[in-house]
Motif scaffolding. Structure first.
Motif, PDB file in Angstrom:
ATOM      1  N   ASP A  11       1.049  -1.066   0.227  1.00  0.00           N
ATOM      2  CA  ASP A  11      -0.229   0.441   0.031  1.00  0.00           C
ATOM      3  C   ASP A  11       0.981   1.115  -0.141  1.00  0.00           C
ATOM      4  OD1 ASP A  11       0.919   0.351   2.618  1.00  0.00           O
ATOM      5  OD2 ASP A  11      -0.668  -0.249   3.519  1.00  0.00           O
ATOM      6  N   SER A  12      -0.427   2.778   0.080  1.00  0.00           N
ATOM      7  CA  SER A  12       1.124   3.737  -0.272  1.00  0.00           C
ATOM      8  C   SER A  12       1.692   3.924   1.175  1.00  0.00           C
ATOM      9  CB  SER A  12       0.384   5.201  -0.597  1.00  0.00           C
ATOM     10  OG  SER A  12      -0.467   5.140   0.370  1.00  0.00           O
ATOM     11  N   ARG A  13       1.182   3.565   2.615  1.00  0.00           N
ATOM     12  CA  ARG A  13       2.094   3.759   3.132  1.00  0.00           C
ATOM     13  C   ARG A  13       3.427   3.006   3.584  1.00  0.00           C
ATOM     14  NH1 ARG A  13      -1.860   1.870   8.460  1.00  0.00           N
ATOM     15  NH2 ARG A  13      -1.788  -0.227   6.874  1.00  0.00           N
ATOM     16  N   ALA A  22       5.017   1.891   0.845  1.00  0.00           N
ATOM     17  CA  ALA A  22       5.891   2.217  -0.700  1.00  0.00           C
ATOM     18  C   ALA A  22       7.376   2.347  -0.830  1.00  0.00           C
ATOM     19  CB  ALA A  22       5.016   2.577  -1.450  1.00  0.00           C
ATOM     20  N   ARG A  23       7.148   2.721  -0.153  1.00  0.00           N
ATOM     21  CA  ARG A  23       8.892   3.264  -0.174  1.00  0.00           C
ATOM     22  C   ARG A  23       9.453   1.831   0.365  1.00  0.00           C
ATOM     23  NH1 ARG A  23       9.726   7.435  -3.673  1.00  0.00           N
ATOM     24  NH2 ARG A  23       8.308   9.132  -2.924  1.00  0.00           N
ATOM     25  N   LYS A  24       9.202   1.549   1.420  1.00  0.00           N
ATOM     26  CA  LYS A  24       9.738   0.226   2.647  1.00  0.00           C
ATOM     27  C   LYS A  24       9.967  -0.373   1.220  1.00  0.00           C
ATOM     28  CE  LYS A  24       8.460  -1.395   4.775  1.00  0.00           C
ATOM     29  NZ  LYS A  24       7.632  -2.128   6.090  1.00  0.00           N
ATOM     30  N   VAL A  25       9.097  -1.141  -0.014  1.00  0.00           N
ATOM     31  CA  VAL A  25       9.263  -1.840  -0.337  1.00  0.00           C
ATOM     32  C   VAL A  25       9.898  -1.934  -1.564  1.00  0.00           C
ATOM     33  CG1 VAL A  25       7.332  -3.696  -2.130  1.00  0.00           C
ATOM     34  CG2 VAL A  25       6.847  -3.102   0.113  1.00  0.00           C
ATOM     35  N   LEU A  26       9.716  -0.521  -2.530  1.00  0.00           N
ATOM     36  CA  LEU A  26      10.716  -0.214  -3.441  1.00  0.00           C
ATOM     37  C   LEU A  26      12.643  -0.160  -2.775  1.00  0.00           C
ATOM     38  CD1 LEU A  26       8.093   3.221  -4.437  1.00  0.00           C
ATOM     39  CD2 LEU A  26       9.018   1.243  -5.439  1.00  0.00           C
ATOM     40  N   ASP A  27      12.935   0.376  -2.080  1.00  0.00           N
ATOM     41  CA  ASP A  27      13.799  -0.046  -1.586  1.00  0.00           C
ATOM     42  C   ASP A  27      14.692  -1.429  -1.251  1.00  0.00           C
ATOM     43  OD1 ASP A  27      14.508   2.606  -1.439  1.00  0.00           O
ATOM     44  OD2 ASP A  27      14.191   2.708   0.728  1.00  0.00           O
ATOM     45  N   ASN A  41       9.626  10.933  -6.437  1.00  0.00           N
ATOM     46  CA  ASN A  41       8.755  11.669  -6.921  1.00  0.00           C
ATOM     47  C   ASN A  41       7.550  11.309  -5.656  1.00  0.00           C
ATOM     48  OD1 ASN A  41       9.039  13.125  -9.089  1.00  0.00           O
ATOM     49  ND2 ASN A  41       7.713  12.201 -10.358  1.00  0.00           N
ATOM     50  N   ASP A  42       6.467  12.048  -4.857  1.00  0.00           N
ATOM     51  CA  ASP A  42       5.587  11.336  -4.097  1.00  0.00           C
ATOM     52  C   ASP A  42       4.794  10.043  -4.476  1.00  0.00           C
ATOM     53  OD1 ASP A  42       6.542  12.609  -2.397  1.00  0.00           O
ATOM     54  OD2 ASP A  42       4.860  14.641  -2.831  1.00  0.00           O
ATOM     55  N   ILE A  43       4.746   9.545  -3.843  1.00  0.00           N
ATOM     56  CA  ILE A  43       3.522   8.580  -3.926  1.00  0.00           C
ATOM     57  C   ILE A  43       1.704   8.797  -3.741  1.00  0.00           C
ATOM     58  CG2 ILE A  43       2.951   5.893  -3.944  1.00  0.00           C
ATOM     59  CD1 ILE A  43       5.881   5.153  -4.184  1.00  0.00           C
ATOM     60  N   GLN A  44       0.638   9.341  -4.399  1.00  0.00           N
ATOM     61  CA  GLN A  44      -0.060   9.562  -4.297  1.00  0.00           C
ATOM     62  C   GLN A  44      -1.587   8.956  -5.118  1.00  0.00           C
ATOM     63  OE1 GLN A  44      -0.091  13.879  -3.894  1.00  0.00           O
ATOM     64  NE2 GLN A  44       1.291  14.009  -1.620  1.00  0.00           N
ATOM     65  N   LEU A  45      -2.136   8.100  -4.580  1.00  0.00           N
ATOM     66  CA  LEU A  45      -2.924   7.727  -5.223  1.00  0.00           C
ATOM     67  C   LEU A  45      -4.073   8.361  -5.719  1.00  0.00           C
ATOM     68  CD1 LEU A  45      -2.924   3.397  -4.380  1.00  0.00           C
ATOM     69  CD2 LEU A  45      -1.615   4.633  -5.581  1.00  0.00           C
ATOM     70  N   VAL A  64       8.879  -6.213  -9.973  1.00  0.00           N
ATOM     71  CA  VAL A  64       7.438  -6.069 -10.213  1.00  0.00           C
ATOM     72  C   VAL A  64       7.335  -5.157  -9.187  1.00  0.00           C
ATOM     73  CG1 VAL A  64       4.978  -5.713 -11.597  1.00  0.00           C
ATOM     74  CG2 VAL A  64       6.775  -6.898 -12.381  1.00  0.00           C
ATOM     75  N   VAL A  65       6.540  -3.743  -8.629  1.00  0.00           N
ATOM     76  CA  VAL A  65       6.435  -3.785  -7.291  1.00  0.00           C
ATOM     77  C   VAL A  65       4.280  -2.902  -7.776  1.00  0.00           C
ATOM     78  CG1 VAL A  65       6.180  -2.190  -5.566  1.00  0.00           C
ATOM     79  CG2 VAL A  65       8.328  -3.550  -6.484  1.00  0.00           C
ATOM     80  N   LEU A  66       3.391  -3.163  -6.960  1.00  0.00           N
ATOM     81  CA  LEU A  66       2.446  -2.435  -7.592  1.00  0.00           C
ATOM     82  C   LEU A  66       1.763  -2.107  -5.965  1.00  0.00           C
ATOM     83  CD1 LEU A  66       0.222  -6.399  -8.655  1.00  0.00           C
ATOM     84  CD2 LEU A  66       1.113  -3.848  -9.660  1.00  0.00           C
ATOM     85  N   VAL A  67       1.597  -0.770  -6.316  1.00  0.00           N
ATOM     86  CA  VAL A  67       1.153  -0.226  -4.652  1.00  0.00           C
ATOM     87  C   VAL A  67      -0.345   0.086  -5.479  1.00  0.00           C
ATOM     88  CG1 VAL A  67       1.495   1.860  -3.565  1.00  0.00           C
ATOM     89  CG2 VAL A  67       2.939   0.784  -4.450  1.00  0.00           C
ATOM     90  N   ASP A  68      -1.101  -0.532  -4.005  1.00  0.00           N
ATOM     91  CA  ASP A  68      -2.460  -0.312  -4.079  1.00  0.00           C
ATOM     92  C   ASP A  68      -3.179  -0.647  -2.749  1.00  0.00           C
ATOM     93  OD1 ASP A  68      -5.638  -0.577  -4.533  1.00  0.00           O
ATOM     94  OD2 ASP A  68      -5.053  -2.708  -5.675  1.00  0.00           O
ATOM     95  N   ASP A  69      -3.866   1.046  -2.509  1.00  0.00           N
ATOM     96  CA  ASP A  69      -4.476   0.772  -1.367  1.00  0.00           C
ATOM     97  C   ASP A  69      -5.957   0.027  -0.840  1.00  0.00           C
ATOM     98  OD1 ASP A  69      -2.796   2.603   0.215  1.00  0.00           O
ATOM     99  OD2 ASP A  69      -2.959   4.244  -0.577  1.00  0.00           O
ATOM    100  N   GLU A  70      -6.302  -0.538  -2.131  1.00  0.00           N
ATOM    101  CA  GLU A  70      -7.880  -1.588  -2.049  1.00  0.00           C
ATOM    102  C   GLU A  70      -7.426  -2.787  -1.894  1.00  0.00           C
ATOM    103  OE1 GLU A  70     -11.224   0.211  -3.872  1.00  0.00           O
ATOM    104  OE2 GLU A  70      -9.523   2.049  -4.436  1.00  0.00           O
ATOM    105  N   ASP A  71      -8.607  -3.669  -2.496  1.00  0.00           N
ATOM    106  CA  ASP A  71      -7.894  -5.080  -2.198  1.00  0.00           C
ATOM    107  C   ASP A  71      -7.787  -5.054  -3.732  1.00  0.00           C
ATOM    108  OD1 ASP A  71     -10.822  -4.666  -2.791  1.00  0.00           O
ATOM    109  OD2 ASP A  71     -11.293  -6.668  -1.492  1.00  0.00           O
ATOM    110  N   PHE A  72      -7.971  -4.563  -5.311  1.00  0.00           N
ATOM    111  CA  PHE A  72      -8.930  -5.036  -6.248  1.00  0.00           C
ATOM    112  C   PHE A  72      -7.479  -5.620  -6.015  1.00  0.00           C
ATOM    113  CE2 PHE A  72      -7.618  -3.302 -10.427  1.00  0.00           C
ATOM    114  CZ  PHE A  72      -9.161  -3.945 -11.335  1.00  0.00           C
ATOM    115  N   SER A  73      -5.741  -5.473  -6.109  1.00  0.00           N
ATOM    116  CA  SER A  73      -4.980  -6.102  -7.040  1.00  0.00           C
ATOM    117  C   SER A  73      -4.767  -7.424  -6.247  1.00  0.00           C
ATOM    118  CB  SER A  73      -3.736  -5.582  -7.276  1.00  0.00           C
ATOM    119  OG  SER A  73      -3.596  -4.547  -7.681  1.00  0.00           O
TER     120      SER A  73
END
Length: 303
Positions: free
Chosen positions: A29-31, A33-38, A46-50, A93-102
């Motif tokens: 999720d967006s909270r 995301a930075r840790k997972v990208l690293d 840039n900022d990650i703002q869904l 591949v990194v997916l950032v999704d704040d819902e359960d859609f992915s």
């Protein structure tokens, strides 16, 4: 969550993934995301703002691909959308999704697909193809609705027609723009500017572009059909208005000579014919005028 890319998607925890060092798909999720990208070795400044995602696009950076998805909900095309970031580098591949859609998409892929994600290219194809898989059915529903509205309009059932047609046109316009964006994204993935994808795997992205192109063409056809249905509705409205105007014209034509007669006798000149005992004559004359007018209208098939 982490899935290992392979013939079947296998869920791993971080320790297992770090131990094996295999190509993987990360879902966060967006909270976080930075840790997972690293963790995936992806640098994104840039900022990650869904909530700021407004359309589907792909941006090529030096060390990764950055994409956004703004996917209409099939049950509410004009409402809120699913908004997702995705990042691709040489291995992950990194997916950032704040819902359960992915998560739901990945579960459907694991349940339905025999070849789930042998490579990044195959996984991306499965992921995008899965959320576009029901769009053809949605467009068929719109087509059936428009066909029913056309039949009702031809039968003169035009109550609340505009209130039903306009939302469908707005939905189709939204979907056409969405498919256009997806077609461009598929082409940009196929260009493989950073060389992250194997050349023999690029056919998957071409397939996605073709699918989005077909859906956009179908949507454009439905928009044209909706305009034709609206023309049928307008012709029925015009026919009703013409019928009403024709009826008013008949009434005016009948009552104009009667008004002339009554106006003439209302002047009460001294030497006017039938001045003292003229009522029966006026009545008979009026009836003759009405009958003659009706016969003329019958002959001309106006009545």
């Amino acid at each position: 969550m982490i899935w290992r890319l392979g013939e079947r998607l296998e869920e791993l925890d971080q320790g297992e993934w770090e131990a094996e060092g295999c190509p993987a798909v990360f879902l966060t999720d967006s909270r976080n995301a930075r840790k997972v990208l690293d963790l995936a070795g992806i640098q994104y400044e840039n900022d990650i703002q869904l909530g700021q995602i407004g359309f589907c696009k792909l941006e090529t950076q030096q060390e990764c691909l950055v994409g956004t998805l703004c996917i209409p909900k099939l049950l509410d095309v004009l409402g809120s959308r699913y908004r997702i970031y995705f990042f691709i580098n040489q291995d992950h591949v990194v997916l950032v999704d704040d819902e359960d859609f992915s998560m739901r998409l990945i579960r459907r892929i694991k349940r339905k697909k025999t070849h789930q994600g042998e490579t990044k290219e195959r996984f991306i194809y499965n992921y995008i193809a899965e959320f576009m898989s029901r769009d053809q059915e949605l467009l068929m529903q719109y087509e059936k609705t428009l066909m029913g509205m056309e039949e009702d309009a031809m039968q003169g059932k035009i109550e609340r027609f505009q209130q039903e047609l306009m939302p469908i046109r707005r939905k189709l316009l939204n979907l056409r723009s969405y498919y256009d964006e997806m077609m461009d994204m598929g082409r940009e993935l196929e260009e493989n500017e950073n060389g992250f994808f194997a050349k023999k795997q690029l056919k998957y992205f071409g397939t996605l572009s073709d699918r989005a192109d077909r859906l956009m063409s179908r949507t454009s056809h439905l928009l044209e059909y909706a305009q034709q249905v609206r023309d049928v509705y307008q012709s029925q409205v015009d026919a009703r208005q013409n019928s009403n105007m024709q009826f008013l014209t008949v009434l005016s034509t009948i009552f104009f000579p009667l008004t002339l007669i009554t106006g003439w006798y209302g002047m009460n000149f001294q030497n006017m014919p039938e001045l003292k005992n003229g009522y029966p004559g006026v009545i008979v004359l009026s009836l003759i005028v009405i009958i003659v007018c009706i016969l003329i209208f019958k002959r001309k098939k106006i009545l």
